[in-house]
Design a protein around this motif. Structure first.
Motif, mmCIF file in Angstrom:
data_model
loop_
_atom_site.group_PDB
_atom_site.id
_atom_site.type_symbol
_atom_site.label_atom_id
_atom_site.label_comp_id
_atom_site.label_asym_id
_atom_site.label_seq_id
_atom_site.Cartn_x
_atom_site.Cartn_y
_atom_site.Cartn_z
ATOM 1 N N GLN A 174 -6.548 -7.953 -32.803
ATOM 2 C CA GLN A 174 -5.491 -7.663 -31.760
ATOM 3 C C GLN A 174 -6.929 -7.962 -31.015
ATOM 4 N N VAL A 175 -7.668 -8.268 -30.869
ATOM 5 C CA VAL A 175 -9.132 -8.653 -29.726
ATOM 6 C C VAL A 175 -7.950 -9.914 -29.624
ATOM 7 N N PHE A 176 -7.612 -10.892 -30.436
ATOM 8 C CA PHE A 176 -7.416 -12.240 -30.311
ATOM 9 C C PHE A 176 -5.938 -12.576 -29.443
ATOM 10 N N LEU A 177 -4.790 -11.091 -29.770
ATOM 11 C CA LEU A 177 -3.797 -10.857 -28.780
ATOM 12 C C LEU A 177 -4.263 -10.665 -27.829
ATOM 13 N N LEU A 178 -5.211 -9.667 -27.135
ATOM 14 C CA LEU A 178 -5.478 -9.427 -25.762
ATOM 15 C C LEU A 178 -5.793 -10.740 -25.154
ATOM 16 N N VAL A 179 -6.504 -11.364 -25.457
ATOM 17 C CA VAL A 179 -7.036 -12.466 -25.284
ATOM 18 C C VAL A 179 -6.388 -13.463 -24.476
ATOM 19 N N ASP A 180 -5.357 -13.948 -25.535
ATOM 20 C CA ASP A 180 -4.518 -15.012 -25.639
ATOM 21 C C ASP A 180 -3.561 -13.818 -24.194
ATOM 22 N N VAL A 181 -3.156 -12.925 -24.473
ATOM 23 C CA VAL A 181 -2.160 -12.731 -22.931
ATOM 24 C C VAL A 181 -3.470 -12.830 -21.654
ATOM 25 N N VAL A 182 -4.187 -12.443 -21.778
ATOM 26 C CA VAL A 182 -5.012 -12.226 -20.373
ATOM 27 C C VAL A 182 -6.140 -13.776 -20.145
ATOM 28 N N CYS A 183 -5.018 -14.438 -20.936
ATOM 29 C CA CYS A 183 -5.473 -15.767 -20.359
ATOM 30 C C CYS A 183 -3.969 -16.466 -19.986
ATOM 31 N N CYS A 184 -3.242 -16.366 -20.356
ATOM 32 C CA CYS A 184 -1.765 -16.384 -20.408
ATOM 33 C C CYS A 184 -1.544 -16.193 -18.688
ATOM 34 N N CYS A 185 -1.503 -14.338 -18.638
ATOM 35 C CA CYS A 185 -1.212 -14.248 -17.066
ATOM 36 C C CYS A 185 -2.846 -14.955 -15.885
ATOM 37 N N ALA A 186 -4.111 -15.570 -16.347
ATOM 38 C CA ALA A 186 -5.080 -15.444 -15.236
ATOM 39 C C ALA A 186 -4.998 -17.306 -14.506
ATOM 40 N N ILE A 187 -3.626 -18.092 -15.985
ATOM 41 C CA ILE A 187 -3.734 -18.943 -15.465
ATOM 42 C C ILE A 187 -1.938 -19.103 -14.462
#
Length: 438
Positions: free
Chosen positions: A311-324
């Protein structure tokens, strides 16, 4: 005693997520665990499949000799079969998954006869994708043990050579190696191009080269990693290099997208404070994402914290994809405002069009590699799971080529070579153009 269906359903979700893990020789430590279902590894067997299971230091929290230890043990189960087992339990046809006639029982603890360990070899001739599962249907019992599991296929009809990669992933070493050669070739072409256009090269172009080399090195290490696993069941240290290059590749790729989105180097020589903050958010998040990925790969679903790391990996990946995406949006907004004020309509229209295209391509790349590839992996037959890897790598390769082609150094920059007619046409286009909806 029947296992609650809500708890059993967790196993289904776990088994659907296991495809991220590559089956090999695994050493697992279970300590005072009372979970009714503990999934271990998923593996695609051919008709000459084998499971070696070595369990030692078995300790039961309740040594009562009257316990029915036939309700405790290991079995193999496919995803489809598991739904049938759930239905049997809900219909009260059975009270324990080990009682089902659908599963393939490997070993039950009633065969221990007081022993603290056992070794078994299970020969598997039913080709399909199976998950090794430990079931404990005794609510009052907690189990401690060390588990060594090795699943492999024998090559050919008579060969005794072992293949520790799942049936659908056995070609991955060659696939990763071919893609690594492709990226090294692209890096060579890029170096030649930078030398040829050296008078118009910016810092961002050298950064692109670094991303290419790290991606190629990452794929090469992954090819060697999977090659050793295929032959021996262990990565022999190649996984460490793979994680290092994967970490560097992830950070540099996201940083590159942010820098291109801000127009750094080739549009402006500096970053604004808000753009620096995006980088300060994205880079630490990528560190966390890589730590989570290592935890996911190096442990397994038998660990109680495994789901949390997922869950941590999926959440962080989504946040990174939105941030860029934010820097690209800001650049588009700034170019629209500049197009109306600085009198260079044609130049700004070209830049605006390019950044819009890049914004759309980044979204498509993120969606394809995060959603479409996962869906393809889920619906594809276990024998062809390598196709999802190829699809993801082809999408990544296309993204790299698009980025390099559109932001390459140009001796005669088309942004600044326009005539009066183009300027007037661009000004009219900007007047008629609708706002870009994000």
């Amino acid at each position: 005693m029947a296992i609650p269906s809500s708890i059993l359903s967790v196993f289904v979700l776990l088994s659907l997520s296991l495809s991220l893990c590559f089956a090999e020789i695994h050493l697992s430590e279970i300590r005072s665990d009372g979970r009714p279902i503990i999934p271990f590894d998923e593996f695609g067997f051919t008709h000459r499949g084998c499971l070696e299971l070595n369990v030692s230091q078995i300790s039961l929290s309740n040594p009562n000799p009257d316990l029915d230890l036939s309700k405790v043990g290991f079995f193999l189960c496919t995803r489809d079969i598991w739904f049938h087992v759930l239905q049997q339990i809900e219909d009260a046809a059975i009270t324990c998954a080990l009682d089902s006639n659908f599963i393939k029982r490997v070993y039950s603890f009633d065969s221990l006869k007081g022993a603290k360990s056992f070794d078994t070899l299970y020969l598997h001739d039913d080709a399909d994708q199976y998950t090794l599962v430990f079931a404990n249907c005794l609510q009052q019992l907690k189990v401690s043990m060390n588990v060594r599991s090795a699943m492999y296929n024998l090559d050919g009809e008579t060969s005794t050579r072992r293949d520790y990669l799942s049936a659908g992933r056995t070609v991955l070493p060659r696939i990763y190696f071919l893609f690594s050669l492709t990226y090294f070739s692209l890096a060579g072409v890029w170096i030649f191009f930078l030398y040829k256009k050296r008078l118009t090269v910016f810092g961002i172009h050298f950064f692109m080269l670094a991303v290419l080399i790290l991606k190629a090195s990452n794929l090469l290490c992954e090819a060697e990693d999977k090659s050793y696993i295929k032959r021996t069941g262990s990565a022999h240290g190649w996984d460490v290099l793979f994680y290092i290059f994967s970490f560097l590749k992830g950070i540099t790729l996201f940083t590159l997208i942010v820098l291109i989105g801000t127009g750094w180097s080739f549009l402006k020589p500096y970053l604004q404070d808000k753009e620096k903050k995006v980088l300060m958010i994205v880079i630490p998040l990528q560190v966390v994402a890589n730590i989570a990925q290592v935890a996911i790969d190096e442990t397994g679903p038998y660990e109680q914290d495994w789901v949390t790391w997922k869950q941590v990996f999926l959440l962080v990946d989504v946040v990174c994809c939105c941030a860029i995406l934010f820097p690209i949006v800001w650049s588009i907004k700034n170019l629209r405002e500049a197009a109306r004020t600085d009198g260079k309509a044609a130049v700004n229209l070209m830049k605006l069009t390019l950044f819009r295209q890049y914004y759309i391509v980044v979204i498509c790349y993120i969606y394809f590699t995060r959603v479409v590839v996962y869906a393809l992996e889920t619906i594809t037959s276990y024998r062809y799971l390598w196709t999802s890897v190829v699809a993801g790598e082809l999408a990544t390769l296309a993204f790299y080529v698009f980025t390099g082609y559109n932001f390459k150094p140009e001796a005669r920059n088309p942004y600044f070579v326009v005539d009066d007619e183009e300027e007037e046409a661009a000004a009219e286009a900007l007047k008629l153009e609708d706002e870009f909806e994000l």
